[in-house]
Enzyme design. Structure first.
Site, mmCIF file in Angstrom:
data_model
loop_
_atom_site.group_PDB
_atom_site.id
_atom_site.type_symbol
_atom_site.label_atom_id
_atom_site.label_comp_id
_atom_site.label_asym_id
_atom_site.label_seq_id
_atom_site.Cartn_x
_atom_site.Cartn_y
_atom_site.Cartn_z
ATOM 1 N N HIS A 169 -9.939 1.673 -14.509
ATOM 2 C CA HIS A 169 -9.140 0.385 -14.489
ATOM 3 C C HIS A 169 -8.163 0.282 -13.533
ATOM 4 O O HIS A 169 -7.981 -0.652 -12.691
ATOM 5 C CB HIS A 169 -8.420 0.602 -16.061
ATOM 6 C CG HIS A 169 -7.418 -0.422 -16.167
ATOM 7 N ND1 HIS A 169 -7.487 -2.102 -16.213
ATOM 8 C CD2 HIS A 169 -5.833 -0.340 -16.204
ATOM 9 C CE1 HIS A 169 -6.300 -2.335 -16.342
ATOM 10 N NE2 HIS A 169 -5.106 -1.652 -16.237
ATOM 11 N N HIS A 210 -0.121 1.933 -11.371
ATOM 12 C CA HIS A 210 0.763 0.990 -12.407
ATOM 13 C C HIS A 210 0.747 1.381 -13.837
ATOM 14 O O HIS A 210 1.880 1.381 -14.486
ATOM 15 C CB HIS A 210 0.339 -0.488 -12.236
ATOM 16 C CG HIS A 210 -0.866 -0.708 -13.145
ATOM 17 N ND1 HIS A 210 -2.229 -0.332 -12.671
ATOM 18 C CD2 HIS A 210 -1.115 -0.899 -14.482
ATOM 19 C CE1 HIS A 210 -3.134 -0.666 -13.434
ATOM 20 N NE2 HIS A 210 -2.687 -1.010 -14.409
ATOM 21 N N ASP A 211 -0.125 2.486 -14.371
ATOM 22 C CA ASP A 211 -0.003 3.042 -15.544
ATOM 23 C C ASP A 211 0.323 4.454 -15.731
ATOM 24 O O ASP A 211 0.383 4.957 -17.006
ATOM 25 C CB ASP A 211 -1.582 2.843 -16.244
ATOM 26 C CG ASP A 211 -1.608 1.548 -16.825
ATOM 27 O OD1 ASP A 211 -0.652 0.780 -16.897
ATOM 28 O OD2 ASP A 211 -2.844 0.947 -16.874
ATOM 29 N N GLU A 270 3.638 4.941 -17.499
ATOM 30 C CA GLU A 270 3.523 4.576 -19.250
ATOM 31 C C GLU A 270 2.405 5.609 -20.014
ATOM 32 O O GLU A 270 2.657 5.706 -20.985
ATOM 33 C CB GLU A 270 2.957 3.023 -19.051
ATOM 34 C CG GLU A 270 2.973 2.555 -20.662
ATOM 35 C CD GLU A 270 2.647 1.111 -20.678
ATOM 36 O OE1 GLU A 270 2.176 0.676 -21.702
ATOM 37 O OE2 GLU A 270 2.900 0.616 -19.644
ATOM 38 N N ASP A 271 1.294 5.801 -19.314
ATOM 39 C CA ASP A 271 0.259 6.594 -19.975
ATOM 40 C C ASP A 271 -0.148 7.866 -19.572
ATOM 41 O O ASP A 271 -0.924 8.715 -20.097
ATOM 42 C CB ASP A 271 -0.895 5.617 -19.790
ATOM 43 C CG ASP A 271 -0.905 4.346 -20.240
ATOM 44 O OD1 ASP A 271 -0.167 4.205 -21.476
ATOM 45 O OD2 ASP A 271 -1.591 3.457 -19.903
ATOM 46 N N ASP A 323 -3.923 -6.886 -13.355
ATOM 47 C CA ASP A 323 -3.867 -5.849 -14.402
ATOM 48 C C ASP A 323 -4.396 -6.452 -15.455
ATOM 49 O O ASP A 323 -5.419 -6.276 -16.314
ATOM 50 C CB ASP A 323 -2.849 -4.901 -14.608
ATOM 51 C CG ASP A 323 -2.634 -4.250 -16.009
ATOM 52 O OD1 ASP A 323 -3.495 -3.611 -16.321
ATOM 53 O OD2 ASP A 323 -1.808 -4.357 -16.800
#
Length: 761
Positions: free
Chosen positions: A48, A72-73, A76-77, A139
């Site tokens: 992704h 970018h993630d 958060e992840d 995204d």
């Protein structure tokens, strides 16, 4: 999966000076952090962010943006932190990644609140660096491309959010290709049958018109080339969702659309754009009313082009868009086409705003949205502000004002200045005074009529079409309500102080507020005016602050021997009231109190009293106790009279199912279905309508007065709150004596024979 060197090569293809070390480090870091994580499709999660980075390379963005796409993630992840990103990749990249990270959902009440707060955080980050938006759109685009692996209910929710927020955001930034793809992907999920029908029709249309497309392309190229205009002509097919929107907007059948295929004519200069229009119009017949010049007056997303429609070969309509190569790039890629970061330098917001009207406009919109708006309002206003369709109107001095379709003179006034909107009382449209609900059209000249003493009514919220206007109206209405509550609270406090014969200095006022768990004197007065603090609580707190010993005398007043026994009132507390001369309890009041016994009759006024209302009994010599609700206008008139005030309470033992009549009033926008809307809202609260009176107060508004039946104050409050949330309604409140008198008598004696009333109907 794209390999590390392939990503670097994609960036170097348009930026030979790309920071290869940065891209390699971001690639490896993101791959290690996401590790064995999987997506719903079963693919490695790292696919992704890698695809997001690839989309950013298609937009030809700078190294930092591509690196952010990879990262970018991570916060958060994964177990990555902002501090770690800052240390490895620098504060600039860390700030953008943080702007893309959702807030903690555990602190939020509802999904809508989470959506609003996440969007608020995103827009704040966007206002500081536009690359946050570009990465977020990339995204969302990849998520939409792989949405088929999610649960059906989640697909619908994400598709609707994309349609409401992210597609309009892409359009606002002029990124039309991305907007079209986001809309089409959402459209396929939300309306699969309509999507399939339109796609099938488009495929058939392209097959049937292949020869005509080639003919038109050749004739345009040859005709312009003969006049020395070097041109590039390309056919384009409208997106399925834009076709669906036009069908819905114009209420026409798919077969009636004549411009599903159009042509872009790309020339070398602005001067050649206008020469091309002249040559085309003198060669082919023009369809009247289909000419638009967005070069002279660009759209707010920087879109520039000339649109015209001609009757081409085989007498079919042909839609043309004439623009330069630079205009074409901006039309397709929007703000990404401005080459804002392609030199690898840090963001320069002044430069961005100078080059991109779209970004400057978006930052201005965000400033209108961010401050002082609830989660629900924020989502509503954001959606309103982001929609693309526009009308262009002018002030009498020729200033151009761009507004969304459906805008009214109210929106026009607030677009000029908040003060102009707040003091607007009317408008001249093309020299004629017309109602403020009139929808504006492109080319209208609008003059706002003002009154400095005017303040916007709350029903304007249902008329305004822009988020800026609605937010300003809501603020003005809230401020006016606060000022009224403050004045009323000050009156209530002064009455209490007069009754007790005491005064408060600033320190004591602060102590009194703190005793009631309120921050300061101003907030206390507002709470008093809004009814959040009752007189009993205020009296107890005042007694504690001033050291007053309250004298109470308790007694019961059975009222079975009167016609008013239906209300089963119980008097629980007596207190005296100040009268002229500065004495507590004049001779008449003292005499009345002395006569008070267990057989004193009670009469209740007909001012729409319901269980839960605070009641006050007025006692005079040789007269029954007359009971009024605390909000009664009569009590204000009793302020200087020699009477005793008796605090009474409800006692409905055995009468819990009794219904009580009450009168409410409101102002309603004059439109079809408004009465049905109000009736449905009242019925939804399980209340019954007894009677109704309507009267016109202006060409745009009606006053509606309803007599309804409710169980208690809680149900009545629920009815009023539901009506206040209904669009097109304002000034929703319990009716005063004048309005109540339009439906029933001003006063009745407590117990009303229900069977007699039913017979009268």
């Amino acid at each position: 999966m794209m390999r590390q060197y392939e990503l670097v090569e994609r960036v170097q293809a348009y930026n030979p000076n790309a920071d290869e070390q940065l891209l390699n480090k971001a690639y490896v870091y993101a791959m290690q952090k996401h590790g064995s994580q999987k997506r719903a499709s079963g693919d490695p999660y790292f696919n992704h962010p890698l695809e997001v980075a690839a989309i950013l390379t298609e937009l030809k963005l700078d190294d930092a943006s591509v690196a952010v796409g990879l990262l970018h993630d991570t916060i958060e992840d994964t177990d990555a932190t902002r501090a770690e990103i800052d240390q490895l990749f620098g504060g600039e990249i860390g700030k953008i990644v943080d702007g893309l990270t959702k807030i903690d959902r555990l602190n939020l009440v509802s999904r809508e609140e989470a959506q609003a707060e996440n969007l608020r955080k995103l827009l704040l980050a966007v206002s500081q660096d536009v690359r946050v938006l570009l990465v977020k759109l990339a995204d969302r685009l990849h998520n939409m491309r792989t949405l088929q692996y999610m649960r059906p209910d989640k697909q619908v929710r994400i598709a609707q959010e994309t349609m409401d927020i992210y597609a309009p955001l892409a359009g606002r930034m002029g990124m039309q290709d991305m907007r079209n793809e986001l809309e089409d992907l959402s459209f396929r999920i939300l309306h699969p049958e309509q999507y399939a029908a339109i796609v099938e029709r488009l495929e058939q249309l392209q097959a049937d018109n292949r020869e005509a497309i080639e003919t038109i392309t050749r004739e345009l190229t040859e005709r312009l080339g003969a006049e020395g205009i070097k041109t590039r002509v390309k056919a384009r097919v409208k997106s399925p969702y834009s076709i669906f929107s036009k069908i819905e907007r114009k209420s026409i059948a798919l077969e009636q659309l004549s411009d599903m295929i159009g042509f872009r004519v790309i020339v070398e200069s602005v001067e050649q754009c206008y020469r091309t229009v002249g040559l085309i119009h003198t060669t082919w017949k023009v369809v009247p009313g289909r000419f638009k010049d967005y070069i002279s007056v660009p759209k707010h997303n920087d879109y520039r082009s000339i649109h015209t429609t001609i009757v081409g070969p085989s007498r079919q309509r042909v839609e043309l868009q004439i623009r330069t190569e630079e205009m074409d790039q901006i039309a397709e890629f929007g703000i990404a086409a401005h080459a804002l970061y392609k030199d690898g330098a840090s963001a320069n917001l002044t430069r961005i705003e100078n080059e991109s009207q779209a970004y400057g406009s978006l930052r201005q919109t965000i400033s209108h949205l961010i401050s002082g708006i609830s989660a629900e309002d924020f989502l509503e206003y954001t959606k309103l502000e982001l929609f693309q369709d526009q009308v262009f109107c002018f002030t009498p001095r020729g200033r151009l004002i761009a507004l969304p379709r459906g805008a009214t003179p109210i929106d026009f006034a607030y677009a000029l200045h908040t003060d102009i909107g707040d003091t607007c009382v009317g408008a001249k449209i093309n020299g004629l005074i017309l109602p403020l609900v009139t929808q504006l059209r492109s080319g209208d000249e609008v003059e706002i009529l003002r009154d400095q003493n005017h303040r916007p009514p709350s029903n304007w919220i249902g008329i305004a079409a822009t988020g800026k206007a609605r937010a300003a109206i809501r603020r003005a209405v809230r401020l006016a309500a606060t000022q009224r509550a403050h004045a009323l609270g000050e009156h209530v406090l002064n009455m209490m102080l007069e009754r007790e014969g005491v005064m408060l200095d600033e320190a004591e006022a602060k102590t009194l507020a703190e005793e009631l768990h309120i921050g300061n004197r101003r907030d206390l007065l507002i709470a008093l005016g809004e009814g959040k603090v009752g007189s009993e609580d205020l009296g107890n707190a005042l007694a504690k602050v001033k050291g007053i010993r309250k004298r109470r005398r308790k007694l019961d007043l059975p009222v079975a021997d009167t016609a008013d026994g239906w209300f089963a009132l119980r008097a629980t507390e007596l207190f005296k009231f100040r009268v002229p001369g500065g004495q507590h309890g004049g001779p008449a009041a003292k005499a009345a109190l002395a006569q008070l016994d267990f057989h004193t009759p009670v009469r209740i006024t007909g001012e729409g009293v319901v269980p839960g209302d605070r009641l006050v009994g007025i006692l005079q010599p040789d007269a029954p106790i007359v009971v009024y609700p605390i909000h009664s206008e009569v009590l204000a008139q009793m302020h200087d009279k020699d009477v005793a005030w008796v605090d009474v309470r409800w006692d409905l033992t055995g009468e819990e199912d009794r219904l009580f009549a009450n009168v409410i009033s409101m102002e309603s926008l004059n439109k079809p279905g408004s009465l049905a809307q109000i009736s449905s809202a009242i019925a939804a609260c399980d209340a019954n309508i007894n009677n109704l009176v309507m009267r016109m107060i202006s060409p745009d508004f009606h006053q509606m007065i309803f007599e309804i039946e409710v169980r208690d104050l809680a149900q009545l409050t629920d009815v009023l709150a539901t009506l206040k949330r209904s669009p097109g309604l304002s000034a929703v409140q319990r009716a005063g004596a004048r309005e109540a008198g339009m439906i029933s008598t001003l006063e009745w004696d407590g117990n009303v024979d229900r069977s007699a009333r039913d017979d009268e109907r």
